[in-house]
Design an enzyme around this catalytic site. Structure first.
Site, short mmCIF file in Angstrom:
data_model
loop_
_atom_site.label_atom_id
_atom_site.label_comp_id
_atom_site.label_asym_id
_atom_site.label_seq_id
_atom_site.Cartn_x
_atom_site.Cartn_y
_atom_site.Cartn_z
N ARG A 1 19.44 15.89 61.39
CA ARG A 1 18.85 14.61 61.00
C ARG A 1 18.96 13.58 62.12
O ARG A 1 18.26 12.57 62.09
CB ARG A 1 19.54 14.08 59.74
CG ARG A 1 19.34 14.97 58.52
CD ARG A 1 20.27 14.56 57.39
NE ARG A 1 20.04 13.18 57.00
CZ ARG A 1 20.92 12.45 56.32
NH1 ARG A 1 22.11 12.96 56.00
NH2 ARG A 1 20.63 11.22 55.98
N ARG B 1 11.72 13.00 50.94
CA ARG B 1 11.64 12.81 49.49
C ARG B 1 10.21 12.78 48.96
O ARG B 1 10.01 12.90 47.77
CB ARG B 1 12.34 11.51 49.08
CG ARG B 1 13.77 11.39 49.56
CD ARG B 1 14.63 12.54 49.09
NE ARG B 1 16.01 12.35 49.52
CZ ARG B 1 16.90 13.31 49.61
NH1 ARG B 1 16.56 14.56 49.33
NH2 ARG B 1 18.13 13.06 50.01
N ASP C 1 25.04 2.39 51.78
CA ASP C 1 24.58 3.73 51.43
C ASP C 1 24.71 3.83 49.91
O ASP C 1 25.24 2.94 49.25
CB ASP C 1 25.40 4.79 52.16
CG ASP C 1 24.65 6.11 52.31
OD1 ASP C 1 23.71 6.35 51.55
OD2 ASP C 1 25.03 6.91 53.19
N HIS D 1 29.09 12.47 50.56
CA HIS D 1 28.67 12.62 49.17
C HIS D 1 29.82 13.12 48.30
O HIS D 1 29.92 12.79 47.12
CB HIS D 1 27.52 13.63 49.06
CG HIS D 1 26.24 13.15 49.66
ND1 HIS D 1 25.90 13.39 50.97
CD2 HIS D 1 25.23 12.43 49.13
CE1 HIS D 1 24.73 12.85 51.22
NE2 HIS D 1 24.30 12.25 50.12
#
Length: 426
Positions: free
Chosen positions: A206, A145, A322, A249
């Site tokens: 990841r 990010r 999360d 998501h």
């Protein structure tokens, strides 16, 4: 969109972490100086003193970590007005007194080095009584990010392929040093998932790998590296997101591991992180029916967050959800009820609630009604304050220095380390 997952908005024994000497007795420190450690008794005493002076509203505020919009603490934003009823990040902090904030490029938080330093300093100035956790989702690789400001380190799968945990530690320390120079004190890394399913749409590279015996030492080393840099680390996503075929998501993954399979496949990296005194563990929005038959995701599951994580693995640090704006946690309950149920399940930090005012009001009402007992609220706040004490930011946040940040970020030493990791990858 998880603070540590790959969406555009995106995601673990730690009690008694030592803190630093009281602010009045130590010199001003830069944002890159690793805080000194005090005794456990000293940290606990200072945490108790702060907790005793907090109102119920202040305690509830500590449970939240929202996204605030704009490149500066005094930037007026329509998003801030719509979400919080105030125009600037500084006014939001003054009104709600959140425990922390998380930075994202899409929220206009990340433009250049000097701007980020000014932003984090400004956010801390807006919270003079209890400094903020300033978090970032800087896993490196796919989830980065703070790119392109920071060194471009390879992602976890590349580091894992070297077979050398010392490289995981060095990469985490370098990343942590760059974050700290920017005024960021918490990284939502490392990923502790074991990527068992090669078709996993959300973890994949990841993770450090697909073998828990190889992933665990990498995760432990990364936690040590962040701590070497004075940065709080987060192992994620508990109880394990590595065997999913659904992205949390956009849906609610179901993982059908038996308890024995979970012990063998998913648990080892989290247990390794706990042995390294990891500051925070992030929950996963996944259903594991063999661990909890209720059908609730782990984020809302007391058998998982309290039973497995607290009681079975012995974790005493901060449990973060999360991101609460993800579909995986919003399917069954409303946005206010989700926040309450997460706390009751064992979470301490509510990350990125999509309707902040509704979630805040719901938690406050649950505390006032006794649904969330006062003792339960104090447990979470004490853990959050203990984390801040352990990282040297309970009494005063270090001020980031823009010139020092420009020297630290993308330094020749860090770029050479990134190159070395790439050369050793298999």
């Amino acid at each position: 969109m998880a603070a540590g997952c790959a969406g555009s908005g995106a995601a673990e024994p730690a009690a008694g972490r030592a803190g630093t000497a009281p602010a009045a007795s130590r010199p001003a420190e830069s944002a890159t100086a690793t805080p000194a450690r005090a005794t456990d008794a000293s940290a606990s005493s200072r945490v108790d003193a702060v907790l005793a002076k907090m109102s119920v509203e202040e305690k509830v505020g500590q449970l939240f970590m929202p996204v605030l919009y704009g490149p500066a603490a005094d930037t007026v934003s329509g998003e801030n007005q719509a979400r919080f009823g105030v125009g600037t990040p500084a006014k939001m902090i003054a009104k709600y007194r959140p425990g922390g904030v998380i930075l994202f490029p899409w929220a206009q938080n990340v433009k250049n080095v000097r701007q980020v330093v000014a932003l984090t300093n400004g956010l801390q100035a807006a919270s003079p009584r209890i400094p903020l956790l300033v978090g970032a989702d800087q896993e490196n690789g796919l989830v980065s990010r703070l790119a392109p400001l920071v060194t471009k380190f390879p992602g976890a799968s590349v580091i894992g392929s070297t077979g050398d945990p010392s490289l995981a530690r060095r990469a985490a320390e370098a990343t942590g040093a760059e974050l700290r120079a920017l005024g960021v004190n918490l990284d939502f890394a490392p990923v502790a998932d074991v990527n068992i399913n090669p078709r996993n749409p959300v973890i994949g590279p990841r993770a450090y790998g697909s073998d828990p015996k190889k992933v665990a030492p990498m995760v432990a080393a990364a936690v040590r590296g962040f701590h070497d840099a004075g940065i709080a680390a987060t192992a994620k996503h508990f109880p394990g997101h590595g065997d999913t075929g659904v992205d949390s998501h956009t849906g609610l993954p179901v993982i059908r591991h038996s308890r024995a399979q979970w012990d063998r496949l998913d648990a080892p990296p989290f247990a390794a992180a706990i042995r390294e005194d990891v500051d925070m563990i992030m929950s996963a929005h996944v259903v594991m029916p063999k661990l909890d038959p209720s059908g609730d995701p782990a984020t809302l599951s007391k058998p998982i967050l309290t039973g497995l994580l607290r009681q079975r693995l012995g974790f005493e640090g901060v449990v973060s959800t999360d991101a609460l704006d993800m579909a995986g946690v919003r399917k069954k309950y409303g946005d206010g009820e989700v926040a309450v149920r997460a706390i009751l399940a064992g979470a301490d930090l509510l990350l990125m609630p999509p309707d902040y005012r509704k979630a805040h009001a719901a938690v406050l009402a649950a505390v006032e009604s006794g649904r969330i007992p006062a003792e339960r609220l104090d447990e979470s706040v004490r853990r959050l304050l203990t984390l801040k004490a352990g990282r040297g930011i309970l009494e005063r946040a270090p001020a980031a220095d823009p010139a020092e940040a420009e020297r630290t970020l993308r330094s020749a030493e860090h770029r050479e380390l990134a190159s070395l990791i790439s050369r050793k990858a298999r």
